[in-house]
Motif scaffolding. Structure first.
Motif, short mmCIF file in Angstrom:
data_model
loop_
_atom_site.label_atom_id
_atom_site.label_comp_id
_atom_site.label_asym_id
_atom_site.label_seq_id
_atom_site.Cartn_x
_atom_site.Cartn_y
_atom_site.Cartn_z
N LYS A 187 0.84 -1.19 0.00
CA LYS A 187 0.00 0.00 0.00
C LYS A 187 0.88 1.24 0.00
CE LYS A 187 -4.04 0.10 1.58
NZ LYS A 187 -5.32 0.17 2.32
N ILE A 188 0.38 2.29 -0.63
CA ILE A 188 1.17 3.51 -0.81
C ILE A 188 0.51 4.67 -0.06
CG2 ILE A 188 2.02 5.18 -2.52
CD1 ILE A 188 1.95 2.85 -4.56
N SER A 189 1.34 5.44 0.62
CA SER A 189 0.89 6.67 1.28
C SER A 189 1.70 7.83 0.74
CB SER A 189 1.07 6.59 2.79
OG SER A 189 0.29 5.55 3.36
N ILE A 190 1.04 8.95 0.48
CA ILE A 190 1.70 10.16 0.00
C ILE A 190 1.79 11.15 1.15
CG2 ILE A 190 1.58 12.09 -1.61
CD1 ILE A 190 -0.07 10.28 -3.46
N ILE A 191 2.99 11.66 1.39
CA ILE A 191 3.21 12.64 2.44
C ILE A 191 3.75 13.91 1.81
CG2 ILE A 191 4.48 13.14 4.58
CD1 ILE A 191 4.65 10.10 5.00
N ASN A 192 3.11 15.04 2.11
CA ASN A 192 3.52 16.33 1.57
C ASN A 192 4.34 17.06 2.62
OD1 ASN A 192 3.80 18.51 -0.09
ND2 ASN A 192 1.71 19.26 0.16
N LEU A 193 5.65 17.03 2.48
CA LEU A 193 6.51 17.72 3.44
C LEU A 193 6.45 19.23 3.21
CD1 LEU A 193 9.78 15.55 3.50
CD2 LEU A 193 7.76 15.38 4.95
N GLN A 194 6.35 19.96 4.30
CA GLN A 194 6.36 21.42 4.25
C GLN A 194 7.40 21.90 5.25
OE1 GLN A 194 2.23 22.47 4.94
NE2 GLN A 194 1.70 22.13 2.80
N ASN A 195 8.62 21.91 4.79
CA ASN A 195 9.76 22.24 5.64
C ASN A 195 9.80 21.32 6.86
OD1 ASN A 195 12.10 23.71 6.14
ND2 ASN A 195 11.04 25.17 7.47
N ASP A 196 9.53 20.04 6.62
CA ASP A 196 9.52 19.02 7.67
C ASP A 196 10.68 18.06 7.45
OD1 ASP A 196 6.95 19.85 8.79
OD2 ASP A 196 6.06 18.99 6.98
N SER A 197 10.86 17.18 8.44
CA SER A 197 11.84 16.11 8.28
C SER A 197 11.30 14.85 8.94
CB SER A 197 13.19 16.49 8.89
OG SER A 197 13.12 16.56 10.29
N PHE A 198 11.58 13.72 8.33
CA PHE A 198 11.25 12.45 8.95
C PHE A 198 12.12 11.36 8.36
CE2 PHE A 198 8.99 11.89 5.15
CZ PHE A 198 8.39 10.64 5.07
N TYR A 199 12.17 10.23 9.07
CA TYR A 199 12.97 9.09 8.65
C TYR A 199 12.06 8.02 8.07
CZ TYR A 199 16.81 10.98 11.51
OH TYR A 199 17.79 11.77 12.05
N VAL A 200 12.56 7.32 7.05
CA VAL A 200 11.83 6.20 6.45
C VAL A 200 12.77 5.00 6.37
CG1 VAL A 200 10.53 5.38 4.45
CG2 VAL A 200 10.50 7.81 5.04
N ASN A 201 12.27 3.86 6.73
CA ASN A 201 13.01 2.61 6.52
C ASN A 201 13.42 2.55 5.05
OD1 ASN A 201 13.62 -0.06 5.87
ND2 ASN A 201 11.66 -0.87 6.52
#
Length: 231
Positions: free
Chosen positions: A97-111
């Motif tokens: 399954k696919i999720s779309i994330i819209n970063l707005q001057n954000d940061s996160f980690y992904v496996n």
């Protein structure tokens, strides 16, 4: 089971323009990219395209020597493909399954195994959890993404997001951990008492410990490839 005429089947399954921007979920397991420029995708995830699009495997030193050395350590599971041009590109990864994330001057980690695609303007780097090395084959690596733009991640089944705060740390199975907020730095925790409960026949039960303020995304599936760095 539904039965269709040829015309009905074409109508039912045909591609539809949703007008949602560069990244659109054509199906919950199929990403449509309205490409006009450049995009980075996980190697081997393009299933179709049309238009004037060129695909190029990431160059050996395209992102600098530091990233090249990290990629060599983590293995082929991180290899990227660059898509350039104008057209529509369709991406999928083993029916996840696919999720779309819209970063707005954000940061996160992904496996590293769960990153599907991201826009060119987003900064990224490979982060190694050195404390996992020697316990997990090849250590544990993730991709830190930061900036503004769209990112697509994948999960087996529906993702679940758990809130983390200073009074309620969260512990997760590394095989089921997908992503977490950029301000968190997970540590390793072992628990012999969980060995039998978790169905592990030998060794200690390894967990990721998240403390502080943020979130962690998990999936209801233990993705063993995530730990062995296979594509």
């Amino acid at each position: 089971m539904p039965r269709y005429s040829v015309e009905e089947f074409i109508e039912q399954t045909s591609q539809k323009d949703l007008g949602e921007g560069k990244f659109e979920l054509e199906r919950d397991r199929l990403l449509e990219v309205n490409l006009d420029g450049r995009l980075w995708t996980k190697k081997g995830t393009m299933v179709a395209y049309h238009g004037d699009v060129k695909f190029t495997r990431e160059g050996v030193l395209e992102h600098g020597l530091g990233k090249f050395m990290k990629e060599a350590f983590t293995g082929e599971g991180l290899s990227l493909t660059k898509a350039e041009g104008e057209g529509k590109v369709y991406l999928a990864d083993n029916g996840k399954k696919i999720s779309i994330i819209n970063l707005q001057n954000d940061s996160f980690y992904v496996n590293g195994n769960d990153l599907l695609a991201f826009e060119e303007g987003i900064d990224w780097d490979i982060k190694l959890m050195k404390k996992m090395a020697g316990v997990v084959s090849g250590g544990l690596f993730s991709i830190k993404l930061e900036g503004t733009g769209m990112v697509a991640i994948t999960t087996y089944y529906d993702p679940i997001t758990l809130k983390v705060n200073k009074d309620a740390p969260v512990y997760t199975d590394p095989n089921a951990t997908v992503a977490w907020s950029g301000n968190l730095k997970p540590d390793m925790k072992t628990d012999m008492s969980l060995k039998t409960f978790m169905g592990r026949s030998s060794g200690e039960s390894i967990q990721m410990a998240f403390k502080g303020e943020g979130f962690v995304v998990i999936q209801p599936f233990e993705e063993v490839a995530y730990l062995t760095n296979t594509p």
